[in-house]
Scaffold this active site. Structure first.
Site, PDB file in Angstrom:
ATOM      1  N   HIS A   1      -9.629   2.243  -1.960  1.00 23.14           N
ATOM      2  CA  HIS A   1      -8.166   2.103  -1.930  1.00 23.14           C
ATOM      3  C   HIS A   1      -7.591   1.483  -3.195  1.00 23.14           C
ATOM      4  O   HIS A   1      -7.215   0.314  -3.200  1.00 23.14           O
ATOM      5  CB  HIS A   1      -7.810   1.260  -0.696  1.00 23.14           C
ATOM      6  CG  HIS A   1      -6.341   1.094  -0.448  1.00 23.14           C
ATOM      7  ND1 HIS A   1      -5.389   2.037  -0.796  1.00 23.14           N
ATOM      8  CD2 HIS A   1      -5.662   0.077   0.146  1.00 23.14           C
ATOM      9  CE1 HIS A   1      -4.200   1.600  -0.448  1.00 23.14           C
ATOM     10  NE2 HIS A   1      -4.322   0.424   0.129  1.00 23.14           N
TER      11      HIS A   1
ATOM     12  N   CYS B   1       0.817  -1.220   0.000  1.00 20.42           N
ATOM     13  CA  CYS B   1       0.000   0.000   0.000  1.00 20.42           C
ATOM     14  C   CYS B   1       0.847   1.264   0.000  1.00 20.42           C
ATOM     15  O   CYS B   1       0.328   2.357  -0.207  1.00 20.42           O
ATOM     16  CB  CYS B   1      -0.929   0.007   1.212  1.00 20.42           C
ATOM     17  SG  CYS B   1      -1.948  -1.476   1.260  1.00 20.42           S
TER      18      CYS B   1
END
Lengths: 394, 391, 480
Positions: B338, B87
């Site tokens: 996301h 991420c």
């Protein structure tokens, strides 16, 4: 493009690689552990001296993110970046590590690369089951380069024998390298008679599948002499990357007989390093020879000879290990195979050792300036790095 | 570790992000093109003035190598590096771009990120069919963070209500942001009643799957004076990445109530930026809230409050958009979803606009110093970036 | 030196299917009792591992010279299961391994051949014989009442003294009319005529057991116990009558609760018989299937047998933790009698082979610098003190305590209503692992931090088009 660059600011103070081959009983952790620790020993540093690391890995199954390296070395939370740029992944790790050191963000850094291709079996590069568009065709790696070969045959009258000569030269060199995957010389006949993979490329025109890892330790030039190689550190003269389209078959004016990415990256690197006559000034080059045709075209695109003339020069011995511009004195991808993420780092390690006069295979005589080159994807991504002995003025 | 750092050596002179959401009719190239050209416009430059690019992409199916950007913008041969760090992929692209600019190798650089997760369907993060070991279990993303939640409940006595309050706050913020994926407010009761995804995390405890892209343009502070944001460019104070094990469940002494990667990255960043009292000095923070539990643990690890106390502070309003330390004034991953490779760049873009007083959603009053944070993998990789106004 | 049985082990699955559910499902006459059936992640191989572990409790696996695996439900028709089980149980590689298959008497046949091997070869002293079956009955046939799943193991050794000696054995071979199951064509077992099956069963067993007694000058009164396989209690009883066994000698207690375990039946009945061994008792162990074997055993050391009973799970301890299911569909689903599409994933066979000590043998590494025990073995640097390459290999315990866990609904990239519990477990003595949990009812209520669990070897998936096995955890069943 590169306005100032980082020439003469970054030094390689240690490097090494594992043996390359079908290493069934080693996993990526084992390989990275080996390469990194060998590089640390070579530099005279310990793992805790490393401030930050860059890791070149292409395949998701080899490992994701920088955590792969952390799980190998345990560096207490220090930064690790994974770079992925097709076959240039390893050299791009090196390039980014160089910027970080040159910027003053860190003092000592690690650049490394690894790939475990054999975990997916050994018949050609894996991933094609899942990469790419649902229906737009994505040719295999050999197929892509065979398109260039077909065009080169057409344009300049090159022959299969011209290609075979590259394989013969590289296997000859590789036979002398203790860490190569293949260590047996072959004849032109062997190469010509081999089964077809993607016409006109036969088995010996293609580099094999293998596993391996390599690592380098970098610091700023001012600090370099205080490490194990003292005044014999290697200086980075240039790092270039160039990206072109991933689907060159849709580019209307693309001629398939040169690789724009190599041309551009070469130009950028020569400019940064101050090289004006590559053929004369570059003593040795580890050039991406995933396929024999690739090496020939790259030689031209890197300006080691004129367009169309590479096979001739090869025949004349210009590119032999003791020729005017030694190309792949290690034996290249032909002898080592191509664990994608690691190859760039392996080449840089090879060039650094050549310049230090401690090449493990064929030692190029009087090596002062060396070049490493990778070309990946559908000839779309190219990396070129130029290294030199630290007392060389260009 | 960070000996000198690159504090004050890099300036952000332009930035932009696309709308985030289920963008079925846009490809990764459409999204990248939009954010990249938007950032160029914001900076007042053309794409040809950019010397080098860094691209954060996580999934192989979004795109491999830097050529994705080349095939989008046609930068014809310029250098493009793809960074992948779970991420933190996007923020790591930014960090490497900063290094390159600070080193003097390039004058103007772009850092951007994109992900097209919905191309693999909308039920949870894809890839689990092919990632990971043949048999050693790889829990889903929510399941991994569940290990934290279960342990925090056990140790600190946190409850599902504590988690739900985070969802309520972030959706409240996201409601006001024109580019967020979700534009609804959610009540505590709704959050508690949602179906389970991975006990004790329910649907509103998890950020959604979405697509999007964001881009930033960087240069040195000296050169920044000659571009569109000459008067209000934003300075980079610190970039840090910290990497720990990818399999924390094999770490015998791991406590599952804190992420060492965040603790370490924060320390490194605060040192480089010379921040001594994060809670007071950081005006706003875009903090990785892939799951509600993550935001709570992050606030503690980033030193915004003491261990165990995050839910209390949420309740008191400390982390509201107008509170002492605004956490996720944009609405966070809860409102945006996301698209992994892009999130870090989106956060930096958000913080930049906040510091320039032109936030698109809730404007944090008097924002002078901001922080962006990502935490990825099995809390293995953390990136922290600290930005400030130019003076 | 005497050859005999020096250890035993057993495994019974967790679930019992009440025969009433079968009767109700098909409108059949009511049949009393229950039968054991394996979970969806079990097969003959995983159950064999459990029985093997039970049998080898406290015994050094490196002292075993052979492994014979008997089953009519082999998981591969080409790839030896005995060799694989031997690796999982951590036996040496210079041993003899054989799969005995195709007949329900494969277990007793294996015992006879084990004795032969030990007698013929001075280097072979101990052979572990495991029998296991997961036979699938065709739904709505009477076989559905009987066919059950389980595994049992006997350690045949040549020692100074043995608790149970093997005195003699006798076999006959017969080509009968059924039952059968063709390779590639039959999903379920078939037969020509059930009455003929019973006839052959009765005749063959009477034949071998009476011959065995005759050769050893024994009368029926001399027989303290008779453990011989059966699927029909009536035929079973008939044999006991014909042979005039004393009351209580013929072991018929298991069918009512557990059912017909196929190849695993004879050993299981023997283990049940050994619960209360009479000193010097003579016991007959017999198996039927295309012929029959009868083996004469003699109790030599009653105390040693009782001690075995205390240290092994055997039959009783498993029975204590079996639960009865209430839903017929669970039986159908677990047995995959209706083919349901599970997710497909990829897998790498070489990775599994390379990581055998970690993945199959649950070995970990202990840091010589700080003492921390870690898993799996691929790490080069210590999690705790970060020292490099200072490890020694250690065997991890197969039980521990839950440290944290999750109930994951997202499995393999899809959402399922039934979550998979995933548990981080601190194993007894060190080592932390992450494994999925199996055989837990109402996980939302029943899984908690601090819960005691045991590791169990199970099927995971069919990625890469082969059976992928690894460990899961289950609520404690009492493994020592």
């Amino acid at each position: 493009m590169v306005k100032k660059g980082i020439a003469d600011r970054v030094a390689i103070i240690g490097c090494d690689m594992t043996k390359y081959g079908e290493l069934w009983d080693k996993n990526q952790y084992d390989l990275l552990n080996e390469a990194c620790n060998l590089a640390f020993d070579d530099a005279g540093v310990k793992k805790d001296d490393i401030d930050a690391s860059w890791l070149g890995v292409f395949y998701y199954f080899t490992g994701l993110s920088g955590a792969l390296l952390e799980d190998v070395l345990r560096m207490d939370g220090k930064p690790v970046t994974r770079t992925e740029n097709y076959c240039a992944s390893g050299m791009d790790a090196f390039r980014n590590a160089s910027f970080a050191v040159a910027s003053g963000a860190y003092d000592v850094v690690l650049a490394c690369g690894v790939e475990k291709l054999m975990d997916e079996g050994s018949s050609g590069l894996p991933g094609f089951k899942i990469f790419g568009h649902p229906v737009l065709p994505i040719p295999s790696a050999p197929a892509m380069f065979s398109m260039a070969a077909t065009k080169a045959f057409h344009e300049w009258g090159w022959t299969k024998e011209d290609l075979a000569r590259v394989a013969v030269k590289n296997h000859e060199n590789g036979a002398h390298h203790p860490k190569a995957h293949f260590r047996r010389a072959i004849s032109i006949d062997d190469a010509m008679k081999a089964p077809m993979i993607a016409d006109p490329l036969g088995r010996f025109d293609c580099c094999a599948m293998s596993d391996g890892a390599a690592a380098l330790v970098l610091t700023r030039v001012e600090d370099a002499p205080s490490y194990a190689h003292n005044d014999d550190y290697i200086v980075v003269k240039a790092n270039a990357i160039s990206c072109y389209t991933n689907t060159p078959w849709y580019w209307p004016s693309f001629d398939f007989t040169h690789f724009p990415a190599t041309v551009k990256a070469g130009e950028s690197a020569y400019k940064e390093a101050g090289i004006t006559n590559p053929r004369e000034q570059i003593d040795l080059a580890e050039v991406h020879d995933c396929f024999t045709i690739t090496e020939l075209i790259n030689d031209q695109d890197l300006r080691f000879c004129e367009r169309g003339k590479a096979p001739e020069e090869l025949k004349n011995g210009t590119f032999n290990w003791d020729g005017e511009t030694a190309v792949n004195p290690s034996g290249g991808l032909k002898s080592f195979g191509h664990p994608i993420g690691s190859t760039g780092c392996r080449m840089l390690t090879e060039v650094a050792k050549q310049l230090q006069g401690r090449a493990e295979g064929r030692q190029v005589p009087d090596a002062k300036i060396g070049l490493a080159h990778n070309l990946g994807g559908a000839f779309c991504t190219c990396s070129v790095s130029i290294l030199a002995k630290n007392d060389v003025k260009i | 570790m960070v000996r000198h750092g690159i504090k004050d050596k890099v300036a952000i002179i332009g930035c932009e992000s696309t709308k985030y959401g289920e963008l079925w009719d846009k490809s990764q190239k459409d999204l990248l093109f939009e954010s990249a050209t938007g950032a160029c416009e914001d900076a007042g430059i053309t794409k040809d003035e950019i010397d080098a690019f860094w691209l954060g992409v996580y999934y192989y199916f979004t795109g491999l190598s830097g050529t994705l950007l080349e095939d989008t913008l046609r930068v014809h041969g310029k250098p493009v590096t793809r960074t992948e760090n779970y991420c933190a992929s996007g923020m790591d692209a930014f960090r490497n771009a900063c290094s390159a600019v600070a080193s003097g190798a390039y004058d103007v650089a772009m850092a951007c990120g994109v992900e097209k997760i919905l191309d693999e369907g909308g039920s949870g993060l894809p890839g689990f069919k092919i990632f990971g070991h043949p048999v050693l279990p790889l829990p889903s993303a929510p399941a991994q963070f569940c290990f934290l939640a279960t342990r925090c409940f056990h140790e600190f006595g946190w409850t599902r209500e504590d988690l739900a309050r985070v969802a309520v706050k972030n959706h409240e913020n996201g409601y006001y942001h024109p580019k967020s994926h979700f534009k609804f407010k959610v009540s505590l009761e709704q959050a508690l009643a949602a179906p389970m995804i991975a006990d004790p995390l329910g649907r509103y405890d998890c950020c959604a799957v979405s697509d999007g892209s964001a881009a930033l343009i960087l240069t040195t502070p000296e050169l920044a004076e000659s571009y569109a944001h000459a008067d209000d460019y934003v300075l980079v104070k610190a970039n840090s990445i910290s990497v720990f094990t990818d399999t924390p469940w094999y770490w015998p002494s791991f406590e599952f109530t804190s992420a060492p990667a965040t603790v370490t990255a924060a320390k490194m960043a605060y040192k480089e930026a010379e921040i001594t009292d994060p809670r007071k000095q950081i005006d706003l923070a875009e903090v990785h809230d892939c799951f509600t539990i993550t935001e709570l643990v992050n606030c503690q690890d980033l030193q915004f409050c003491d261990r165990g106390k995050a839910p209390e502070e949420v309740k008191k309003g400390t982390f509201n958009w107008d509170g002492e330390t605004a956490v996720n004034p944009s609405g966070g991953l809860k409102s945006f979803g996301h698209p992994i490779g892009s999130t870090g760049c989106r956060m930096i873009q958000e913080v930049t606009k906040q510091l320039q007083g032109r936030a698109e959603g809730r404007q944090v009053p008097n924002a002078k110093i901001g922080l962006a944070h990502n935490l990825g993998g099995a809390f293995a990789v953390c990136s922290v970036t600290v930005l400030s106004q130019r003076d | 030196m005497t050859i005999g049985i020096t250890s035993y082990g057993a495994y019974l699955p967790r679930y019992l299917l009440p025969r009433k559910l079968v009767s109700d499902a098909w409108d059949f006459p009511q049949v009393p009792g229950t039968k054991a059936f394996a979970s969806a992640d079990e097969d003959s191989l995983t159950m064999a591992v459990e029985a093997g572990l039970d049998c080898l409790a406290g015994i050094d696996p490196k002292s075993i010279d052979g492994l014979f695996f008997a089953s009519t439900t082999q998981v591969y028709t080409e790839k030896e299961s005995a060799a694989f089980i031997a690796v999982i149980l951590d036996l040496r590689d210079d041993i003899i391994t054989i799969d005995f298959t195709d007949s329900l008497r494969a277990g007793t046949t294996a015992v006879c051949r084990a004795v032969d091997s030990i007698k013929a070869n001075k280097d072979i002293k101990r052979i572990l014989v495991i029998s296991s079956d997961t036979r699938k009955p065709e739904p709505s046939t009477f076989w559905e009442f009987g066919f059950a799943d389980g595994a049992s193991a006997l350690l045949i050794s040549d020692e100074e003294t043995v608790p149970l000696s093997i005195e003699d054995y006798y076999s006959i071979s017969a080509n009968v009319t059924g039952p059968w199951k063709r390779m590639d064509k039959d999903k379920f077992i078939r037969t020509f005529e059930v009455k003929m099956d019973a006839k052959f069963y009765t005749e063959s067993l009477v034949n071998v057991m009476s011959e065995l007694m005759k050769r050893n000058n024994l009368t029926p009164e001399d027989i303290g116990g008779a453990a011989y396989s059966y699927s029909d209690p009536r035929a079973f009883g008939k044999i006991a009558k014909i042979l005039k066994f004393p009351q209580g000698a013929a072991q018929n207690g298991m069918f009512l609760q557990v059912g017909d375990l196929g190849t695993a039946m004879p050993f299981m009945l023997l283990i049940a018989a050994l619960r209360r061994p009479k000193p010097d008792a003579k016991i007959i162990l017999a198996g039927y299937g295309d012929g029959a074997d009868a083996i004469l055993l003699q109790v030599q050391d009653k105390k040693a047998l009782r001690d075995l009973g205390k240290t092994r799970m055997g039959v009783l301890k498993h029975q204590k933790s079996m639960i009865t299911i209430k839903n017929y569909n669970k039986w159908i689903d677990d047995k995959k009698l209706l083919e349901k599409d599970r997710y497909i994933r990829k897998s790498s066979a070489v990775t599994l082979w390379r990581e055998t000590p970690s993945v199959y043998q649950m070995k970990g590494i202990k840091c010589k610098n700080c003492g921390a025990v870690q898993y799996p073995m691929m790490f080069h640097s210590c999690y705790e003190c970060r020292a490099d390459n200072q490890f020694e290999i250690v065997k991890l315990a197969l039980k521990g305590t839950i440290y944290t866990y999750t109930l994951d609904h997202l499995v393999g990239g899809n959402y399922y209503d039934t979550p998979v519990p995933r548990c981080v477990i601190d194993l007894d003595g060190g080592g932390r692992v992450l494994v999925n949990m199996s055989e837990i009812e109402k996980p939302e209520e029943n899984v908690e931090i601090g819960m005691r669990v045991e590791l169990t070897f199970r099927k995971q998936h069919e990625g890469g088009e082969f059976h992928n096995y690894y460990w899961k955890c289950r609520p404690e069943r009492g493994r020592p």
